[in-house]
Design a protein around this motif. Sequence first.
Motif, short mmCIF file in Angstrom:
data_model
loop_
_atom_site.label_atom_id
_atom_site.label_comp_id
_atom_site.label_asym_id
_atom_site.label_seq_id
_atom_site.Cartn_x
_atom_site.Cartn_y
_atom_site.Cartn_z
N TRP A 13 33.47 54.73 41.08
CA TRP A 13 33.88 53.72 42.05
C TRP A 13 34.30 52.43 41.35
CZ3 TRP A 13 35.47 54.80 46.62
CH2 TRP A 13 34.90 55.82 47.36
N TYR A 14 33.51 52.00 40.38
CA TYR A 14 33.86 50.79 39.65
C TYR A 14 35.18 50.95 38.91
CZ TYR A 14 29.46 48.41 40.62
OH TYR A 14 28.42 47.77 41.24
N SER A 15 35.44 52.13 38.40
CA SER A 15 36.69 52.39 37.71
C SER A 15 37.89 52.26 38.67
CB SER A 15 36.66 53.79 37.09
OG SER A 15 37.89 54.11 36.51
N GLN A 16 37.72 52.80 39.86
CA GLN A 16 38.78 52.71 40.86
C GLN A 16 38.98 51.27 41.33
OE1 GLN A 16 38.15 55.55 44.04
NE2 GLN A 16 37.92 57.25 42.60
N ILE A 17 37.89 50.55 41.55
CA ILE A 17 37.98 49.15 41.96
C ILE A 17 38.66 48.34 40.87
CG2 ILE A 17 36.64 47.07 42.49
CD1 ILE A 17 34.55 48.97 43.80
N ARG A 18 38.32 48.63 39.61
CA ARG A 18 38.93 47.93 38.48
C ARG A 18 40.45 48.13 38.47
NH1 ARG A 18 37.65 45.50 34.03
NH2 ARG A 18 38.84 45.68 32.14
#
Length: 136
Positions: A11-16
């Motif tokens: 999720w953090y990768s996608q948000i980034r």
Amino acid sequence: MAEVKVTKKDWYSQIRAVVEASDNEQKEGILGFIDHEVELLEAKAAKAAERAASKKADGDELRNAVQAVLTDDLQTIDTITAQIDGEDITKAKVTARLTQLVKAGVATKDIVKTEDGRKVTAYKLGSGDVEEEVIE
């Protein structure tokens, strides 16, 4: 069809990726926050792996102690537990290690009659069939 679990790190990768593509004025702060959160997740995973390795090593030590107590003669779980030193040694922990040793083929188990007529499980090193015996 199997559902793929999306982790927090994913999720953090996608948000980034979304934040990097945007022209938000707080872009650097948000990216810093995301990086920090990913670092925390990785540290947590590393600590969990360390704890698991430690627990496994502790279990191996107890298993080795249980194996060292076993002989070619059948012994009940109570007898084996009494021979192992340690204040946190319980009958349940010894039974679990004996089960591991039986599954590994290091020990065998059999049902024996005690002097008071009860039938209990007894363990010994090696393999072979043993008839019912009376154990103190």
